[in-house]
Structure formats: structure tokens, C-alpha cells
Design an enzyme around this catalytic site. Structure first.
Site, PDB file in Angstrom:
ATOM      1  N   GLU A 252      -1.210  -6.971   0.437  1.00 46.51           N
ATOM      2  CA  GLU A 252      -1.922  -7.529   2.038  1.00 46.51           C
ATOM      3  C   GLU A 252      -2.728  -5.812   2.085  1.00 46.51           C
ATOM      4  OE1 GLU A 252      -0.624  -9.519   3.450  1.00 46.51           O
ATOM      5  OE2 GLU A 252       1.479 -10.458   3.257  1.00 46.51           O
ATOM      6  N   CYS A 286      -6.089  -6.587  10.357  1.00 46.45           N
ATOM      7  CA  CYS A 286      -5.927  -6.834   8.989  1.00 46.45           C
ATOM      8  C   CYS A 286      -7.162  -7.957   9.329  1.00 46.45           C
ATOM      9  CB  CYS A 286      -5.319  -6.777   7.802  1.00 46.45           C
ATOM     10  SG  CYS A 286      -3.748  -7.205   8.160  1.00 46.45           S
TER      11      CYS A 286
HETATM   12  P1  NAD Z   1      -8.391   4.053   2.824  1.00 45.81           P
HETATM   13  O1  NAD Z   1      -8.615   3.037   2.104  1.00 45.81           O
HETATM   14  O2  NAD Z   1      -8.409   5.246   2.091  1.00 45.81           O
HETATM   15  O3  NAD Z   1      -6.204   4.286   3.307  1.00 45.81           O
HETATM   16  C1  NAD Z   1      -5.677   2.879   3.697  1.00 45.81           C
HETATM   17  C2  NAD Z   1      -4.084   3.174   3.606  1.00 45.81           C
HETATM   18  O4  NAD Z   1      -3.821   2.680   2.006  1.00 45.81           O
HETATM   19  C3  NAD Z   1      -3.939   4.439   3.999  1.00 45.81           C
HETATM   20  O5  NAD Z   1      -2.548   4.564   5.175  1.00 45.81           O
HETATM   21  C4  NAD Z   1      -3.543   5.648   2.850  1.00 45.81           C
HETATM   22  O6  NAD Z   1      -2.601   6.460   3.189  1.00 45.81           O
HETATM   23  C5  NAD Z   1      -3.216   4.221   1.753  1.00 45.81           C
HETATM   24  N1  NAD Z   1      -3.123   5.456   0.136  1.00 45.81           N
HETATM   25  C6  NAD Z   1      -4.700   5.348  -0.606  1.00 45.81           C
HETATM   26  N2  NAD Z   1      -4.747   5.908  -1.426  1.00 45.81           N
HETATM   27  C7  NAD Z   1      -3.294   5.699  -1.356  1.00 45.81           C
HETATM   28  C8  NAD Z   1      -2.447   5.485  -2.407  1.00 45.81           C
HETATM   29  N3  NAD Z   1      -3.261   5.874  -4.361  1.00 45.81           N
HETATM   30  N4  NAD Z   1      -1.403   5.050  -2.831  1.00 45.81           N
HETATM   31  C9  NAD Z   1      -0.365   4.750  -1.692  1.00 45.81           C
HETATM   32  N5  NAD Z   1      -1.085   4.406  -0.577  1.00 45.81           N
HETATM   33  C10 NAD Z   1      -2.882   5.057  -0.675  1.00 45.81           C
HETATM   34  O7  NAD Z   1      -8.971   4.422   4.117  1.00 45.81           O
HETATM   35  P2  NAD Z   1      -8.282   4.120   5.414  1.00 45.81           P
HETATM   36  O8  NAD Z   1     -10.038   5.352   5.742  1.00 45.81           O
HETATM   37  O9  NAD Z   1      -7.516   4.285   5.935  1.00 45.81           O
HETATM   38  O10 NAD Z   1      -8.429   3.024   5.998  1.00 45.81           O
HETATM   39  C11 NAD Z   1     -10.238   1.986   5.323  1.00 45.81           C
HETATM   40  C12 NAD Z   1     -10.023   0.796   5.260  1.00 45.81           C
HETATM   41  O11 NAD Z   1      -8.667   0.722   4.938  1.00 45.81           O
HETATM   42  C13 NAD Z   1     -10.251  -0.079   6.214  1.00 45.81           C
HETATM   43  O12 NAD Z   1     -11.267   0.091   6.544  1.00 45.81           O
HETATM   44  C14 NAD Z   1     -10.088  -1.050   6.071  1.00 45.81           C
HETATM   45  O13 NAD Z   1     -10.044  -1.619   5.769  1.00 45.81           O
HETATM   46  C15 NAD Z   1      -8.467  -1.223   4.984  1.00 45.81           C
HETATM   47  N6  NAD Z   1      -6.844  -0.995   6.251  1.00 45.81           N
HETATM   48  C16 NAD Z   1      -6.444  -1.952   5.630  1.00 45.81           C
HETATM   49  C17 NAD Z   1      -5.271  -1.869   6.588  1.00 45.81           C
HETATM   50  C18 NAD Z   1      -4.709  -3.673   6.511  1.00 45.81           C
HETATM   51  O14 NAD Z   1      -3.550  -3.890   7.578  1.00 45.81           O
HETATM   52  N7  NAD Z   1      -4.597  -4.350   5.668  1.00 45.81           N
HETATM   53  C19 NAD Z   1      -4.841  -1.198   7.283  1.00 45.81           C
HETATM   54  C20 NAD Z   1      -5.142  -0.282   7.288  1.00 45.81           C
HETATM   55  C21 NAD Z   1      -6.704   0.595   6.961  1.00 45.81           C
END
Ligand code: NAD
Length: 481
Positions: A252, A286
Site C-alpha cells: 500500500e 495516502c
Molecule cells: P520513509 O519513506 O523513510 O518512511 C515511510 C515509512 O516506512 C515509515 O513508517 C518508515 O519507518 C518505514 N520504513 C522506512 N524504511 C523502511 C525499511 N527499510 N523497512 C521497513 N520500513 C521502512 O519516509 P517518511 O519521512 O516517514 O515519509 C515520507 C513519505 O512516505 C511521505 O511523503 C509519503 O509519501 C510516504 N508515506 C506514505 C504513507 C502511506 O500511508 N502510504 C505513510 C507514511 C509515509
């Protein structure tokens, strides 16, 4: 005034306030920037114990009749409802959203668990007519196996619950690595499941350095299914790791939801409704309505009404009465908003309202309306994930469909029209996993939630959400020889 959660790992039915290596991180309240608690990290040894527990828990849980599993899950749903006020406060303290929104999220999560409890009793197989007398050809549906789930910080109760509900309903055990930025909500959920009578090892909760935890869990032969909610970039990384072990995955990922407003609607009414949707959870959703395409005949009226309503929202600490939008969840979002606004302004867009951080304590950013950013503005191409509403004008149906579909995303899309034939035509034309016509409610326990294109694959919710945790087995049974 209720307290924040006592943070801990939950492995094999036991709480651990300290991982085996003794590592911790601090959890911060985004409204005050004050520390809330110390979160223990799971070491590789803790993770191995969680894996062993999930293997054992799977054997216990899959052997339990679906009827009995449903009773435990329903008890869990009742407990969530009972504890909703306290859980909502924890959620608001660590994530920032207004208390009323947090309460809505917690109660919807109870509905999700209850809905899955029922749906788990309908994991029907089928009988295919046999080719010879006395033979039976059967398709039985079985749980896929222990699941590794990874959830983000924007819906810290609801997103874990979607994964927990589907996995438990199917008969799977689960290891959840919830977001380290909003762990209290996941701990509160773990307490609910333990108190509802879930056998030890069926649900395990870990935290740590995300990449290290996910790599360790996904590589383990115990894990048979991965489910992730988060950014497209991280989703691709985890999908590659899952492919290495030929493991099933539900992804997702991000979206950039177009909102198309045709000229045959009351533009002011649509503006009011969509302001509520846009600034829910400060836009960190999202399926947030994100790229507004408004017909030129109603463009000015829409922008005026939308900006007035946005500027009138009460912003503040989500625990305070009457607050309609809280802070952003972390300082990364604040920086990102500043970057999007600067880029759009430099490319000639008009910042109608907002555009700035509010105050200098807490990650508050004003609800922002950006009129007519050019096509190459970053905000029109990258998921903003924050309180920004870019609005551009269009003339024809074909032109707006092309604009709506031009990005690699395809999660949610919305359209507002007074014409039934146009409603059908636009719903057919949009490349999107979910389409809201004249409303924004596209996420319900009983309906499939998921994207197309780079927004990911697989679904949560609906019959599809149970399917995601089941595999089919064909049994060809002939008379005894
Ligand atoms: P990010 O992309 O680093 O993290 C997104 C999520 O993934 C966080 O909860 C993080 O803990 C987790 N994550 C990161 N690397 C991981 C890995 N290797 N294995 C497992 N989990 C991992 O960045 P962020 O600053 O937290 O969010 C940035 C962008 O992420 C946002 O701009 C948005 O586009 C997207 N996001 C989407 C959703 C959603 O509901 N689809 C939720 C949160 C963030």
C-alpha cells in the site's frame, strides 16, 4: 489527563521494556517537541525470538476453528471501543491529529477487527465436479503462514489493524513492526489483543531501525507474507527483498489523488466538503485529495471558497478543544512543505493562503492553497503528504482525464459532477484503485482498499483483504484402491 503508553516490545505473549542489546530511541510529541517516552529496539536476538514465537503461534492459531478465532477477535473489537478515549489520547500525543479524528480512527479500527472476525468465517473453498465416479476435487483455502507487517506513522491504529485483522481472520500469526515515531498506539493495540485472549506468539510487536528489522524478518524462512504501507521508494525495496524469497506481498504505497470539479456542481459546496478531506490529518493521508482540477467556469468561485474555509480552520495542539488541524507528524514534513511552496512560487504559482510554518515550537504548517502551479511544479508531481492544495483550471473532459492519469500513482481519485453519464464516464476513465464520485469516502472496513501503478498491489479490507492472507490448495480425492 491520561498518561502516554509504557513503551515495550511484545514477543511470545511477554512484554519487554528493554531489547537484548539495550538500545532505545526517544519518542517526541509533534505539537510540543517534548519527549514522550523511550522506545526499546529489538536486537537480532529479539527478532529471532519473535520469529520462533510466530512459527509456534501460527501452529496454534491455524488449528483453532474460525468460529473460536472470531470470538477472540470480537472481544478485541469490544475492548478497543471500551478503551477508545485513552487510545485516542495516546494517538494524538504521538502523532498530532485532533482528538476527534483520533477517536474516529480508533473506533473505525474496532469496526475493522469486528468485520474481519466475521469475514474469517467465510473463507470458503469450492468443489469441482470429479472426472470419475466417487472422486472429489476440492479447493481449500488455507492461511498463507506467519506474516511480517510494516506500518507508518500517519494512521498508527488503523493501518496496523487492517493488517492484524486480515492476518488473524485467515489464521495467520503476525510480527508487526509499527512506526518508531508512533509506537504507543501499537503498544495499546497489543494490550487489547493480549487481554482479548489471543494465544501467545500469534501477535508480536517489535521496533528498531526500520531497514535492519525488515531485512532480518523478510529474509527469515518463517515469514511467508509481507505487508507494507508507506512510501513507494521503500515499498520497492521491500518488494525486491520479498521476491528473493518468493514471498507474497501486499504493497500500500503513495498516491497523488486528483480531484476533478466539473462546471455542473455547486462549487462552494464542493469546496467546503473537500477542505474537510484535504486537511484531515494535516493532509498526511495516502488517499488525500491532492491535485485539484477545477473547470474554468467555476474556478474562481471554487478557489475563493476553498481558501476562505482553509484559512478559517483552527490549528493547534490536537488535545485542545475545537482544534481542526494539528501539527505535522515530524520535522521532515515541515521541511518538505517549505520546499514544495518555494518551488511552486518560484515557478509562478500564486500562494492564495498559508505557505508558512506557524510559530516555532511544534511542527505546525498553515493550510495552504496554491493557485495554478505549472505542470512541472514539484507539488504537481511528488506526493506532498501535507496540508497543501494545488488548484489548476481545465476546459475539456479529455484534457482533465489526461492530466489526472499522467502520474505514476493510482491510489485514490475523486470527481464532482451533477451528471450521471459524466459520473460513469469519469469513474471508467480514471486509472485509480479507488474512485469517489461526489464524495470522499473510499476507505471502509468492508470495501477493498489498494492501488494500481506505482501505488502498489494487493488490497486490504473487503473480501479481497481476507484473500490476501489465504492460499488455495487443490485436493484431488479418489476412492480407496
Ligand atoms: P520513509 O519513506 O523513510 O518512511 C515511510 C515509512 O516506512 C515509515 O513508517 C518508515 O519507518 C518505514 N520504513 C522506512 N524504511 C523502511 C525499511 N527499510 N523497512 C521497513 N520500513 C521502512 O519516509 P517518511 O519521512 O516517514 O515519509 C515520507 C513519505 O512516505 C511521505 O511523503 C509519503 O509519501 C510516504 N508515506 C506514505 C504513507 C502511506 O500511508 N502510504 C505513510 C507514511 C509515509
Amino acid at each position: 489527563m491520561s498518561a502516554y503508553e509504557t513503551l515495550a516490545l511484545f514477543i511470545d505473549g511477554t512484554w519487554r521494556t528493554k531489547g537484548r542489546e539495550g538500545k532505545f530511541e526517544t519518542v517526541t510529541n509533534p505539537a510540543t517537541e517534548q519527549p514522550l517516552g523511550r522506545l526499546p529496539h529489538a536486537s537480532p536476538a529479539d527478532l529471532d525470538e519473535a520469529l520462533a514465537a510466530a512459527a509456534k503461534g501460527f501452529a496454534t492459531w491455524r488449528a483453532m476453528p474460525a468460529y473460536d478465532r472470531a470470538r477472540i477477535m470480537k472481544r478485541g473489537a469490544d475492548l478497543v471501543r471500551e478503551r477508545a478515549p485513552a487510545m485516542a489520547r495516546i494517538l494524538t500525543m504521538e502523532q498530532g491529529k485532533p482528538l476527534a479524528e483520533a477517536l474516529g480512527e480508533v473506533n473505525t479500527s474496532a469496526d475493522i477487527l469486528e468485520w474481519y472476525a466475521e469475514e474469517g468465517r467465510r473463507a470458503y473453498g469450492r468443489i469441482i465436479p470429479g472426472r470419475s465416479p466417487g472422486s472429489r476435487q476440492m479447493v481449500v483455502r488455507e492461511p498463507v503462514g506467519p506474516v511480517a507487517a510494516f506500518t507508518p506513522w500517519n494512521f498508527p491504529v488503523l493501518t496496523p489493524m487492517r493488517k492484524i485483522g486480515g492476518a488473524l481472520a485467515a489464521g495467520c500469526s503476525i510480527i508487526l513492526k509499527a512506526s518508531e515515531e508512533t509506537p504507543g498506539s501499537a503498544v495499546a493495540l497489543a494490550r487489547v489483543l493480549a487481554d482479548a485472549g489471543l494465544p501467545a506468539g500469534v501477535f508480536n510487536l517489535v521496533f528498531g531501525v526500520p531497514a535492519r528489522v525488515s531485512e532480518h524478518l523478510i529474509a527469515s524462512p518463517v515469514i511467508r507474507k509481507i505487508t507494507f504501507t508507506g512510501s513507494t521508494a521503500v515499498g520497492k525495496l521491500l518488494a525486491r527483498q520479498a521476491a528473493d524469497g518468493m514471498k507474497r506481498a501486499t504493497m500500500e504505497l503513495g498516491g497523488h489523488g486528483p480531484v476533478i470539479v466539473f462546471d455542473d456542481v455547486d462549487a462552494e459546496k464542493v469546496a467546503k466538503l473537500t477542505v474537510g478531506g484535504k486537511f484531515r490529518n494535516a493532509g498526511q493521508v495516502c488517499i488525500s485529495p491532492t491535485r485539484f482540477f477545477v473547470h474554468e467556469a467555476v474556478f474562481d468561485r471554487f478557489v475563493d471558497s476553498f481558501a476562505t474555509a482553509a484559512a478559517g480552520l483552527k490549528i493547534g495542539n490536537g488535545l485542545e478543544d475545537g482544534v481542526q488541524m494539528g501539527p505535522l507528524a515530524n520535522p521532515r514534513r515541515l521541511e518538505a512543505m517549505e520546499g514544495f511552496v518555494k518551488d511552486a512560487a518560484e515557478r509562478g504559482a500564486r500562494i492564495v493562503t498559508g505557505g508558512k510554518r506557524i510559530g516555532n515550537q511544534g511542527y505546525f504548517f498553515a493550510p495552504t492553497v496554491i493557485a495554478e502551479p505549472p505542470r512541472d511544479a514539484r507539488v504537481m508531481n511528488e506526493e506532498p503528504f501535507g496540508p497543501l492544495a494545488p488548484v489548476v483550471r481545465f476546459r475539456t473532459f479529455e484534457e482533465v482525464v489526461a492530466r489526472a492519469n499522467e502520474l505514476p500513482y493510482g491510489l485514490a481519485a475523486y470527481a464532482f459532477t451533477g451528471s450521471t453519464s459524466r459520473a460513469t464516464a469519469i469513474a471508467d476513465a480514471l486509472e485509480s484503485g479507488m474512485v469517489g464520485v461526489n464524495n470522499l469516502a473510499v476507505s471502509l472496513p468492508e470495501s477493498p482498499f489498494g492501488g494500481v501503478k506505482e501505488s502498489g498491489y494487493g488490497h486490504e479490507g473487503g473480501a479481497e483483504g481476507l484473500d490476501a492472507y489465504l492460499v488455495s490448495k487443490f485436493v484431488a480425492q479418489a476412492p480407496a484402491l
